[in-house]
Design a protein around this motif. Structure first.
Motif, mmCIF file in Angstrom:
data_model
loop_
_atom_site.group_PDB
_atom_site.id
_atom_site.type_symbol
_atom_site.label_atom_id
_atom_site.label_comp_id
_atom_site.label_asym_id
_atom_site.label_seq_id
_atom_site.Cartn_x
_atom_site.Cartn_y
_atom_site.Cartn_z
ATOM 1 N N LEU A 91 0.814 -1.210 0.000
ATOM 2 C CA LEU A 91 0.000 0.000 0.000
ATOM 3 C C LEU A 91 0.852 1.267 0.000
ATOM 4 O O LEU A 91 0.504 2.259 -0.652
ATOM 5 C CB LEU A 91 -0.943 -0.007 1.211
ATOM 6 N N THR A 92 1.956 1.252 0.713
ATOM 7 C CA THR A 92 2.777 2.459 0.800
ATOM 8 C C THR A 92 3.695 2.634 -0.410
ATOM 9 O O THR A 92 3.874 3.755 -0.905
ATOM 10 C CB THR A 92 3.636 2.434 2.071
ATOM 11 N N SER A 93 4.265 1.546 -0.925
ATOM 12 C CA SER A 93 5.248 1.667 -2.002
ATOM 13 C C SER A 93 4.637 1.583 -3.393
ATOM 14 O O SER A 93 5.160 2.180 -4.339
ATOM 15 C CB SER A 93 6.332 0.594 -1.850
ATOM 16 N N HIS A 132 1.059 4.208 -2.868
ATOM 17 C CA HIS A 132 1.533 5.528 -2.406
ATOM 18 C C HIS A 132 0.473 6.257 -1.576
ATOM 19 O O HIS A 132 0.109 7.403 -1.850
ATOM 20 C CB HIS A 132 1.954 6.398 -3.602
ATOM 21 N N VAL A 133 -0.031 5.572 -0.547
ATOM 22 C CA VAL A 133 -1.012 6.195 0.335
ATOM 23 C C VAL A 133 -0.375 6.532 1.678
ATOM 24 O O VAL A 133 0.667 5.985 2.051
ATOM 25 C CB VAL A 133 -2.232 5.270 0.555
ATOM 26 N N ARG A 134 -1.006 7.447 2.392
ATOM 27 C CA ARG A 134 -0.520 7.884 3.698
ATOM 28 C C ARG A 134 -0.767 6.790 4.738
ATOM 29 O O ARG A 134 -1.611 5.917 4.546
ATOM 30 C CB ARG A 134 -1.232 9.168 4.113
ATOM 31 N N PHE A 136 -7.408 0.792 5.586
ATOM 32 C CA PHE A 136 -7.524 -0.427 4.786
ATOM 33 C C PHE A 136 -7.575 -1.660 5.681
ATOM 34 O O PHE A 136 -8.408 -2.555 5.478
ATOM 35 C CB PHE A 136 -6.333 -0.517 3.829
ATOM 36 N N TYR A 137 -6.710 -1.724 6.677
ATOM 37 C CA TYR A 137 -6.696 -2.864 7.595
ATOM 38 C C TYR A 137 -8.002 -2.953 8.381
ATOM 39 O O TYR A 137 -8.560 -4.046 8.570
ATOM 40 C CB TYR A 137 -5.516 -2.759 8.558
ATOM 41 N N THR A 138 -8.488 -1.815 8.859
ATOM 42 C CA THR A 138 -9.733 -1.810 9.629
ATOM 43 C C THR A 138 -10.902 -2.248 8.769
ATOM 44 O O THR A 138 -11.720 -3.080 9.181
ATOM 45 C CB THR A 138 -9.987 -0.407 10.198
#
Length: 395
Positions: free
Chosen positions: A41-43, A46-48, A55-57
């Motif tokens: 998700l981050t790489s 590209h989300v904060r 997303f996990y919740t």
């Protein structure tokens, strides 16, 4: 081989081994995706960090809703076989979507929804295995422990493989490999597993026993959710605690996880072997006591050797909880294997929601060590709840 089930001699036959194979393959499919999700998700998207947490919740919440609906539906089916196959195919579809799509909101809506069905395949498979062991006269506790051990084996194999595929090739390669595992699981279920038909229930007994045990089942659910929340707090905070607070090598965190996962397997098998003599309640209480001592010890020790030695207690805690918790729910809810298995799975999901929500708040205002104080408090509360849960079949 894919026909209906006929009574068999106690012991292991081809169908028993196939159940173990399905557990391993479904575990490999799930464990290929979960460890690298935050990195994906981050790489890649590209989300904060906030969107990662969202997303996990959402994933946990949707998983609870989907699995509960499937459990309600599955306990009315003659056989769960086609439902498991359908869940595997949807899981494969979700993996393909993650492999080729880079739109956060499409993954949030459709990816999570389809992936929830894929995750539910494992719960339904365990419910079918319980019905299989009941129909063939096998010892359900030991057989269930063997199956759960396959999930642990999968979690020893898949996370390193997932990072090797994602970092060495691409995230698309990682997710496509997971899709292949789901497809293979569906193929094995279709061609090798028998269609386990459910035993007809006595007219006077459909839901009487679960209603009598409703209060005890609720306490068991709360206890399991609190124990999994403690585990979630630990898994999230431990790497940062080891590196930032204790100033120990980064590789220690991975070594600790590997040691715990390896020790969990013999713990599961021993728990499944001795549960018939000791009962599920004493063994589950032993798990809660081991977990309480583990988190207390984590607050006291500060060197690498001690942290590694503590993993023995962690393995007793998680090994018994993972192997016996599901069987405890099934025995408390006779005739509702699907609902009972899903209730245990949702206790895990709820635990992760609680742990994931609290860990950032605690660490933001204090330090990573304070997270383990919270885990210890939740373990004590879980121990109190478990103490009030009777042995299945007793009032």
């Amino acid at each position: 081989m894919s026909g209906t089930l006929s009574p068999a001699r106690p012991g292991f036959d081809f169908s028993s081994l196939t159940f173990l194979l399905v557990a391993l393959i479904s575990g490999l499919a799930g464990a290929l995706q979960a460890p690298a999700l935050s990195l994906f998700l981050t790489s890649e998207i590209h989300v904060r960090p906030f969107m990662v947490g969202l997303f996990y919740t959402a994933n946990a919440l949707v998983g609870i809703v989907v699995s509960q609906l499937l459990a309600h539906y599955s306990d009315r089916l003659d056989s769960r076989k086609m439902l498991i196959i359908g869940c595997c195919l949807l899981g494969a579809g979700a993996s393909v979507l993650f492999a080729w799509n880079r739109n956060y909101y499409l993954l949030l809506i459709f990816g999570i929804f389809f992936a929830s069905f894929g995750a539910s395949a494992t719960s339904q498979m365990f419910a079918m295995a319980r019905e299989y062991s009941d129909r063939t006269g096998r010892e359900s506790a030991f057989f269930g422990s063997l199956m759960r051990a396959q999930i642990s084996v999968a979690w020893m194999i898949s996370p390193p493989l997932a990072f090797a595929l994602a970092l060495g090739y691409s995230f698309s390669a990682m997710y496509l490999t997971a899709a292949l595992m789901f497809m293979l699981c569906a193929l094995v279920v279709q061609t090798l597993l028998p269609a386990v038909t459910r035993e007809p229930q006595a007219a006077e007994a459909p839901l009487v026993e679960p209603r009598q045990n409703r209060h005890a089942t609720l306490l068991l659910f709360i206890a399991c959710a609190l124990m999994w929340a403690s585990n979630g707090l630990y898994l999230i905070a431990m790497p940062l605690y080891v590196v930032q607070d204790l100033l120990l090598p980064e590789k220690l965190a991975g070594t600790m996880m590997g040691v715990a996962a390896g020790l969990e397997i013999p713990v599961m098998l021993l728990a499944g072997y001795y549960v018939r003599q000791l009962g599920k309640r004493p063994i589950m209480l032993l798990a809660a006591i081991a977990g309480t001592l583990f988190y207390a010890g984590t607050l006291l020790v500060c060197n690498a050797l001690s942290m590694l030695l503590l993993q023995g207690l962690n393995a007793i805690f998680i090994g018994i909880l993972a192997a016996m918790g599901m069987l405890y729910f099934q025995d408390m809810m006779p005739g509702q294997a699907g609902a009972a298995t899903t209730l245990f799975s949702n206790a895990i999901r709820l635990g992760w929601i609680i742990g994931g929500s609290l860990v950032g708040v605690v660490a933001e205002f204090w330090h990573w060590q304070q997270v383990f104080w919270l885990a210890l408090v939740m373990m004590l509360a879980a121990l109190i709840c478990l103490w009030r849960v009777p042995e299945p079949g007793k009032k």
